[in-house]
Design a protein around this motif. Structure first.
Motif, PDB file in Angstrom:
ATOM      1  N   VAL A  96      -6.127 -29.592 -46.461  1.00 49.20           N
ATOM      2  CA  VAL A  96      -5.266 -28.810 -47.348  1.00 49.20           C
ATOM      3  C   VAL A  96      -5.278 -29.408 -48.749  1.00 49.20           C
ATOM      4  O   VAL A  96      -5.351 -28.685 -49.753  1.00 49.20           O
ATOM      5  CB  VAL A  96      -3.824 -28.753 -46.800  1.00 49.20           C
ATOM      6  CG1 VAL A  96      -2.892 -28.101 -47.823  1.00 49.20           C
ATOM      7  CG2 VAL A  96      -3.773 -27.970 -45.494  1.00 49.20           C
ATOM      8  N   LEU A  97      -5.198 -30.738 -48.852  1.00 50.48           N
ATOM      9  CA  LEU A  97      -5.227 -31.404 -50.157  1.00 50.48           C
ATOM     10  C   LEU A  97      -6.488 -31.025 -50.933  1.00 50.48           C
ATOM     11  O   LEU A  97      -6.425 -30.655 -52.118  1.00 50.48           O
ATOM     12  CB  LEU A  97      -5.164 -32.918 -49.963  1.00 50.48           C
ATOM     13  CG  LEU A  97      -5.377 -33.778 -51.216  1.00 50.48           C
ATOM     14  CD1 LEU A  97      -4.232 -33.574 -52.197  1.00 50.48           C
ATOM     15  CD2 LEU A  97      -5.520 -35.249 -50.849  1.00 50.48           C
ATOM     16  N   LEU A  98      -7.642 -31.073 -50.266  1.00 50.80           N
ATOM     17  CA  LEU A  98      -8.900 -30.764 -50.947  1.00 50.80           C
ATOM     18  C   LEU A  98      -8.966 -29.300 -51.364  1.00 50.80           C
ATOM     19  O   LEU A  98      -9.309 -28.970 -52.512  1.00 50.80           O
ATOM     20  CB  LEU A  98     -10.076 -31.100 -50.027  1.00 50.80           C
ATOM     21  CG  LEU A  98     -10.289 -32.580 -49.699  1.00 50.80           C
ATOM     22  CD1 LEU A  98     -11.410 -32.737 -48.681  1.00 50.80           C
ATOM     23  CD2 LEU A  98     -10.607 -33.371 -50.964  1.00 50.80           C
ATOM     24  N   GLY A 105      -5.508 -25.376 -57.820  1.00 48.79           N
ATOM     25  CA  GLY A 105      -5.209 -26.247 -58.947  1.00 48.79           C
ATOM     26  C   GLY A 105      -4.039 -27.170 -58.722  1.00 48.79           C
ATOM     27  O   GLY A 105      -3.407 -27.624 -59.681  1.00 48.79           O
ATOM     28  N   GLU A 106      -3.690 -27.473 -57.454  1.00 45.12           N
ATOM     29  CA  GLU A 106      -2.580 -28.377 -57.155  1.00 45.12           C
ATOM     30  C   GLU A 106      -3.084 -29.816 -57.194  1.00 45.12           C
ATOM     31  O   GLU A 106      -3.590 -30.342 -56.191  1.00 45.12           O
ATOM     32  CB  GLU A 106      -1.969 -28.052 -55.786  1.00 45.12           C
ATOM     33  CG  GLU A 106      -1.270 -26.708 -55.727  1.00 45.12           C
ATOM     34  CD  GLU A 106      -0.596 -26.479 -54.384  1.00 45.12           C
ATOM     35  OE1 GLU A 106      -0.674 -27.368 -53.511  1.00 45.12           O
ATOM     36  OE2 GLU A 106       0.003 -25.409 -54.201  1.00 45.12           O
ATOM     37  N   GLY A 150      -6.592 -25.823 -42.905  1.00 44.46           N
ATOM     38  CA  GLY A 150      -6.479 -26.066 -44.340  1.00 44.46           C
ATOM     39  C   GLY A 150      -6.795 -24.833 -45.158  1.00 44.46           C
ATOM     40  O   GLY A 150      -6.080 -24.497 -46.119  1.00 44.46           O
ATOM     41  N   VAL A 151      -7.870 -24.140 -44.809  1.00 44.00           N
ATOM     42  CA  VAL A 151      -8.217 -22.899 -45.508  1.00 44.00           C
ATOM     43  C   VAL A 151      -7.098 -21.877 -45.345  1.00 44.00           C
ATOM     44  O   VAL A 151      -6.707 -21.191 -46.309  1.00 44.00           O
ATOM     45  CB  VAL A 151      -9.545 -22.328 -44.972  1.00 44.00           C
ATOM     46  CG1 VAL A 151      -9.838 -20.963 -45.591  1.00 44.00           C
ATOM     47  CG2 VAL A 151     -10.694 -23.283 -45.264  1.00 44.00           C
ATOM     48  N   THR A 229       0.015 -28.537 -50.622  1.00 43.36           N
ATOM     49  CA  THR A 229      -0.217 -29.940 -50.280  1.00 43.36           C
ATOM     50  C   THR A 229       0.948 -30.497 -49.476  1.00 43.36           C
ATOM     51  O   THR A 229       0.760 -31.133 -48.432  1.00 43.36           O
ATOM     52  CB  THR A 229      -0.414 -30.768 -51.561  1.00 43.36           C
ATOM     53  OG1 THR A 229      -1.560 -30.277 -52.255  1.00 43.36           O
ATOM     54  CG2 THR A 229      -0.616 -32.239 -51.229  1.00 43.36           C
ATOM     55  N   VAL A 230       2.181 -30.278 -49.943  1.00 40.06           N
ATOM     56  CA  VAL A 230       3.362 -30.795 -49.249  1.00 40.06           C
ATOM     57  C   VAL A 230       3.537 -30.087 -47.906  1.00 40.06           C
ATOM     58  O   VAL A 230       3.880 -30.712 -46.895  1.00 40.06           O
ATOM     59  CB  VAL A 230       4.611 -30.640 -50.129  1.00 40.06           C
ATOM     60  CG1 VAL A 230       5.874 -31.009 -49.361  1.00 40.06           C
ATOM     61  CG2 VAL A 230       4.486 -31.506 -51.373  1.00 40.06           C
TER      62      VAL A 230
END
Length: 284
Positions: A96-98, A105-106, A150-151, A229-230
């Protein structure tokens, strides 16, 4: 999110109890079908809209987050991986972060990175890769499941950013599409025949109504209110709770590595949750 973690953490205990009563893909298809019917009833009673939200984002979320995550985890088990291999699916916060950084744009703040490092160390302790990860195929399938989640989180967040969506309606469509996408696997993959009885019926009701309909509805609310992300990081509370519940309910005594890993993941969760958010860069 706390209630979601409780519902999903206990669902892994329920799934283990049902593993000798129903095939894995029958279980996934059944839970989503029951979840859809429960949400449909609530939508009709409360007279909320039934119309499908923006179609392609809804389909993409259902395909990646609702269906692929669960089915790839089941494929990982069918392919011969040990149970802890499925923990590789919980690399999903890092995916998710990536994806959120690249597509939404996070940009993670420094405190976010500290929390992710703590959580990564905790996940490594729980997975214990030096003990072996089972077959390469099962490991890759589990990792693919985490990436799919994540996607799906990023697609869900984009849906909420671009459109005004009713959460219950979106969740109902997620359940319906998840059941439809899983149905071919349930029909074509070799599985045991269901052993019907009170335990299976109660287990399916829990998985369908509470873990799926209620749990996914609450999860959608979380994704709408916080950054992707969170939200992805908060899902790490599920394996932590599962370790505790398996100890209390299934008499599966955690090792010192399991306890250390759970503590590190919780520390990472606290750091990420309390960290100040950075603004998103302007969308193209």
């Amino acid at each position: 999110m706390g209630i979601t973690v409780l519902l999903w953490g206990f669902s892994w205990v329920v799934m283990k109890q049902l593993s000798h009563l129903i095939g894995p893909f029958d279980l996934v298809a059944s839970r989503y079908a029951i979840g859809f019917l429960a949400l449909l009833a609530m939508l009709l009673v409360s007279r909320q809209p039934l119309r499908c939200p923006p179609f392609w984002l809804t389909v993409g979320t259902a395909l990646f987050q609702t269906t692929a995550f669960q089915c790839l985890a089941q494929f990982a088990l069918v392919a011969g991986g040990a149970g802890h291999v499925v923990m590789l699916s919980y690399t999903m916060p890092f995916w998710v972060l990536l994806f959120a950084w690249a597509l939404l744009g996070e940009r993670p703040a420094p405190a976010h990175m500290v929390g992710f490092v703590l959580a990564a160390l905790g996940l490594v302790c729980v997975i214990a890769p030096w003990r072996g990860l089972g077959g390469m195929l099962s490991s890759l399938l589990a990792l693919a499941g985490g990436a799919s989640w994540g996607v799906g989180v990023v697609l869900t967040k984009r849906l909420f950013l671009r459109h005004k969506v009713n959460v219950m309606t979106l969740t109902a469509w997620q359940m319906l599409l998840g059941a439809l996408f899983t149905l071919p696997l349930a029909l074509w993959m070799p599985q045991m025949a269901p052993h019907w009885g009170a335990q299976l019926v109660l287990g399916l009701l829990y998985m369908g109504v509470l873990a799926s309909a209620v749990g996914w509805g609450l999860w959608m609310m979380v994704v709408r209110r916080v950054s992707a992300t969170v939200a992805g990081m908060s899902a790490l509370g599920v394996p932590v709770l599962t370790i505790i519940l398996a100890w209390l309910l299934l008499n599966e005594h955690p090792t010192w590595l399991d306890i250390s890993g759970a503590a590190l993941m919780m520390a990472g969760l606290v750091v990420v949750t309390l960290a100040p958010a950075r603004g998103r860069r302007p969308a193209r």
